[in-house]
Design an enzyme around this catalytic site. Structure first.
Site, PDB file in Angstrom:
ATOM      1  CG  ASN A   1      39.390  18.754 -21.224  1.00  0.00           C
ATOM      2  OD1 ASN A   1      39.972  19.936 -21.385  1.00  0.00           O
ATOM      3  ND2 ASN A   1      39.889  18.118 -22.771  1.00  0.00           N
TER       4      ASN A   1
ATOM      5  CG  HIS B   1      42.154  22.787 -21.223  1.00  0.00           C
ATOM      6  ND1 HIS B   1      42.330  23.257 -21.360  1.00  0.00           N
ATOM      7  CD2 HIS B   1      42.641  21.943 -21.708  1.00  0.00           C
ATOM      8  CE1 HIS B   1      44.332  24.199 -21.182  1.00  0.00           C
ATOM      9  NE2 HIS B   1      43.986  22.526 -20.806  1.00  0.00           N
ATOM     10  CE  LYS B   2      36.592  17.592 -25.101  1.00  0.00           C
ATOM     11  NZ  LYS B   2      35.722  16.766 -26.170  1.00  0.00           N
TER      12      LYS B   2
ATOM     13  CG  ASP C   1      32.866  12.310 -28.431  1.00  0.00           C
ATOM     14  OD1 ASP C   1      33.576  12.151 -27.015  1.00  0.00           O
ATOM     15  OD2 ASP C   1      32.556  12.206 -29.472  1.00  0.00           O
ATOM     16  CB  SER C   2      34.268  18.048 -29.738  1.00  0.00           C
ATOM     17  OG  SER C   2      35.284  17.981 -28.266  1.00  0.00           O
TER      18      SER C   2
ATOM     19  CG  ASP D   1      41.466  25.386 -29.673  1.00  0.00           C
ATOM     20  OD1 ASP D   1      41.159  24.515 -30.782  1.00  0.00           O
ATOM     21  OD2 ASP D   1      41.531  25.102 -29.120  1.00  0.00           O
TER      22      ASP D   1
ATOM     23  CE  LYS E   1      38.298  27.164 -28.872  1.00  0.00           C
ATOM     24  NZ  LYS E   1      39.242  25.994 -27.941  1.00  0.00           N
TER      25      LYS E   1
ATOM     26  CG  HIS F   1      33.849  22.219 -32.204  1.00  0.00           C
ATOM     27  ND1 HIS F   1      34.241  23.660 -31.830  1.00  0.00           N
ATOM     28  CD2 HIS F   1      34.609  21.238 -31.529  1.00  0.00           C
ATOM     29  CE1 HIS F   1      35.855  23.020 -31.052  1.00  0.00           C
ATOM     30  NE2 HIS F   1      35.376  21.652 -31.253  1.00  0.00           N
ATOM     31  NE  ARG F   2      33.959  21.738 -26.105  1.00  0.00           N
ATOM     32  CZ  ARG F   2      34.562  21.863 -26.172  1.00  0.00           C
ATOM     33  NH1 ARG F   2      35.540  22.340 -26.655  1.00  0.00           N
ATOM     34  NH2 ARG F   2      35.210  20.937 -27.125  1.00  0.00           N
TER      35      ARG F   2
END
Length: 206
Positions: free
Chosen positions: A10, A12-13, A71-72, A157, A177, A182-183
């Site tokens: 991903n 984005h991640k 993992d989210s 989001d 952000k 959380h990340r």
């Protein structure tokens, strides 16, 4: 900076993790850029922790290098913690962000704001070739909006309003952000755990 392979595909991640880990002396490289074979690591664990470890360990075995996996997902209190570990496929296997959001909006349609509490959860696991692993969990509390707002971010989001904010994660800036997510919170915990385990991570080159 120490090279670390991101188990996720991903982008984005990876971008979010990279924006944060670069401050910690960690250079994140995608598994594709590292030449890791294109294999799927089954995410069949019962918790974020299990899935995060499985992904990190699987890619570390293939690459022989330090690997980090995230993992989210989103936990909604009114739905007893759903979608949770099934966040990415809430509307079915291969579901798009739009479909997942559409399902969640429908399920929460008539729920009053005070009962729309939720949290984003991120569990980041770093696995080393010698078998050691470090696990860090981060969360951000908030509420679900009644409609999607904002073009930034991804996933849920545009529907998630962080505690203390009036805008969704899809409306606030990427910089903001990355400060409150959380990340970001999981990565802060990861950094402290690495320091406890290895001392000065950056200086030691661990």
């Amino acid at each position: 900076m120490k090279r670390i392979i991101a188990a996720t595909k991903n982008r984005h991640k990876i971008k979010e993790i990279e924006a944060i880990t670069s401050q910690f002396g960690m250079n994140i490289i995608s598994r594709d850029d590292a030449g890791v074979p294109d294999v799927e690591i089954p995410e069949d664990g019962d918790t974020f922790e299990e899935n995060s470890y499985k992904k990190a360990y699987g890619i570390m075995e293939l690459s022989g290098e330090i690997t980090v996996a995230d993992d989210s997902g989103l936990e909604v209190d009114y739905l007893d913690g759903a979608p949770g570990i099934y966040s990415a496929r809430f509307a079915g296997e291969g579901a798009t962000d739009d479909k997942n959001n559409e399902k969640l909006l429908q399920l929460m349609k008539d729920v009053p704001f005070e009962q729309r509490t939720a949290r984003f959860v991120s569990v980041i696991t770093m696995v080393f070739p010698d078998g050691k692993s470090v696990v860090a969990r981060g969360t951000v509390e908030g509420h679900l909006a009644y409609e999607l707002k904002g073009e930034r971010g991804f996933g849920y989001d545009p529907m998630f309003i962080p505690e203390g904010y009036s805008e969704t994660m899809g409306e606030i800036s990427g910089e903001e952000k990355n400060r409150i997510s959380h990340r970001a919170n999981a990565l802060k915990v990861l950094r402290e755990k690495l320091r406890e385990e290895f001392g000065d991570f950056e200086a030691s080159g661990k």
